[in-house]
Design an enzyme around this catalytic site. Structure first.
Site, short mmCIF file in Angstrom:
data_model
loop_
_atom_site.label_atom_id
_atom_site.label_comp_id
_atom_site.label_asym_id
_atom_site.label_seq_id
_atom_site.Cartn_x
_atom_site.Cartn_y
_atom_site.Cartn_z
N HIS A 7 0.46 -1.54 3.01
CA HIS A 7 0.54 -0.69 4.20
C HIS A 7 0.91 -1.61 5.37
CE1 HIS A 7 -1.22 3.17 2.78
NE2 HIS A 7 -1.66 2.38 1.82
N HIS A 62 -7.42 4.16 6.55
CA HIS A 62 -8.33 4.79 5.59
C HIS A 62 -9.77 4.59 6.06
CE1 HIS A 62 -4.73 3.39 3.40
NE2 HIS A 62 -4.86 4.48 2.68
N TYR A 80 -12.20 3.89 4.17
CA TYR A 80 -12.83 2.77 3.45
C TYR A 80 -12.56 1.40 4.09
CZ TYR A 80 -8.24 2.07 1.21
OH TYR A 80 -6.91 1.86 0.99
N ALA A 92 -0.60 8.06 -2.86
CA ALA A 92 -0.70 7.73 -4.27
C ALA A 92 -2.00 8.36 -4.76
CB ALA A 92 -0.74 6.22 -4.45
N MET A 118 -7.71 8.68 -1.78
CA MET A 118 -8.61 8.18 -0.73
C MET A 118 -8.02 8.37 0.67
SD MET A 118 -9.62 4.59 -2.53
CE MET A 118 -9.80 4.48 -4.31
N ASN A 170 -1.37 7.01 -11.68
CA ASN A 170 -2.21 6.64 -12.83
C ASN A 170 -2.94 7.85 -13.35
OD1 ASN A 170 -3.65 5.94 -10.08
ND2 ASN A 170 -5.27 6.50 -11.52
N HIS A 218 -5.28 -1.54 -7.89
CA HIS A 218 -4.40 -1.25 -6.75
C HIS A 218 -2.98 -1.75 -7.03
CE1 HIS A 218 -3.24 -0.38 -2.66
NE2 HIS A 218 -2.91 -1.63 -2.43
N1 HPA Z 1 -8.37 7.64 -7.54
C1 HPA Z 1 -8.45 7.57 -6.18
N2 HPA Z 1 -7.45 7.13 -5.44
C2 HPA Z 1 -6.32 6.76 -6.05
C3 HPA Z 1 -6.17 6.82 -7.43
C4 HPA Z 1 -7.25 7.28 -8.22
O1 HPA Z 1 -7.21 7.35 -9.46
N3 HPA Z 1 -4.91 6.37 -7.72
C5 HPA Z 1 -4.33 6.07 -6.53
N4 HPA Z 1 -5.17 6.30 -5.51
#
Ligand code: HPA
Length: 282
Positions: free
Chosen positions: A68, A90, A92, A120, A218, A242, A254
């Site tokens: 980012h 974010h 987090y 993502a 997230m 994923n 990540h």
């Molecule tokens: N979970 C939460 N956030 C994400 C994920 C996931 O599997 N993949 C990319 N961001």
């Protein structure tokens, strides 16, 4: 004691940032596009760019996540004036919710009425594979803190905003139509937000799936809630990077999210360009 920046102080911060952005470009952006992990290359598609690092915008929070970048790009996409955020904030990272949604308030201050959020996400459905795209039809955000908690910003919207159509139905339909024309597989589904930064456990994935979540991430939800509070039209696009935890043999990272996000960037650019294209054949 309240843990909130006062409405007046926050509003002044929003106005200072908006003034700087307005002073940097003679044109008026109509759409804000927020780029998710790995989708940074999308910013390269912006023509005649004016680049503002977040450090140059007073009051703007700073991005801390690899992938980012932390800059705002003002320019043109499909002959439409846009602002593109390469790097978002974010929860987090330690930002307050007021900071997570700060750019959305700045864009509302600039009278921008449309918002495209990309992210993502992990997929929970059997028919979703890494690299696939999903248009967000709705979200699950009630499990985490609301960005609207605290004194209501009456200048932007009402205390109890309706959430029936956070994601604009006409824009969802247009995304599906454009994807079909381009031969891009586009799922539609519900995005569930967790605060992170840890990925979900397999038990949490099973729970969220049971609740109707198709994609897990997230980000996006605080921004979408704030946008809808301020009357913006929102489109959300998830890149499924994923299988959600426990749904495949692989553990999550990540790095993997970034790699798959980058691979899907080209298709995402293609789809976004078609969605934005206002020419008669577009
Ligand atoms: N979970 C939460 N956030 C994400 C994920 C996931 O599997 N993949 C990319 N961001």
């Amino acid at each position: 004691m309240s843990d909130f920046e006062s409405t007046a102080v926050y509003q002044r911060r929003v106005e200072a940032a908006a003034d700087t952005i307005q002073g940097a470009w003679q044109d008026q952006p109509e759409i804000l596009i927020v780029l998710g992990s790995g989708l940074g290359p999308l910013a390269d598609a912006v023509t005649k760019p004016v680049i503002l690092p977040y450090t140059s915008i007073p009051g703007f929070p700073q991005a801390t996540v690899p992938g980012h970048e932390g800059r705002l790009i003002l320019g043109w996409l499909q002959e439409q004036p846009v602002a593109v955020m390469q790097g978002r904030f974010h929860y987090y990272e330690g930002h307050s919710m007021q900071d997570v949604v700060f750019p959305i308030r700045v864009m509302q201050q600039l009278d921008i009425k449309k918002l495209i959020l990309t992210n993502a996400a992990g997929g929970t459905r059997d028919d979703m594979h890494p690299g696939d795209l999903m248009v967000i039809t709705d979200h699950i955000g009630m499990l985490s803190e609301s960005p609207l908690r605290g004194p209501n910003l009456d200048r932007f919207g009402t205390r109890f905003p309706d959430q029936t159509h956070v994601y604009d139905p006409a824009w969802i339909e247009r995304a599906q139509m454009c994807a079909k024309r381009l031969g891009i597989k586009l799922h539609s589904g519900v995005y569930a937000w967790s605060r992170g930064p840890q990925f979900e456990t397999p038990a949490e994935v099973r729970l969220l799936k049971m609740l109707g979540a198709d994609a897990l991430g997230m980000s996006t939800v605080p921004e979408a809630i704030t946008a809808s509070h301020g009357g913006m039209k929102v489109l959300g696009l998830s890149c499924i990077t994923n299988y959600a935890a426990g749904l495949s043999d692989q553990s999550l990272s990540h790095e993997e999210v970034m790699i798959v996000g980058k691979q899907a960037a080209e298709q995402t650019i293609q789809l976004l360009s078609a969605i934005l294209d206002r020419s008669p054949e577009g």
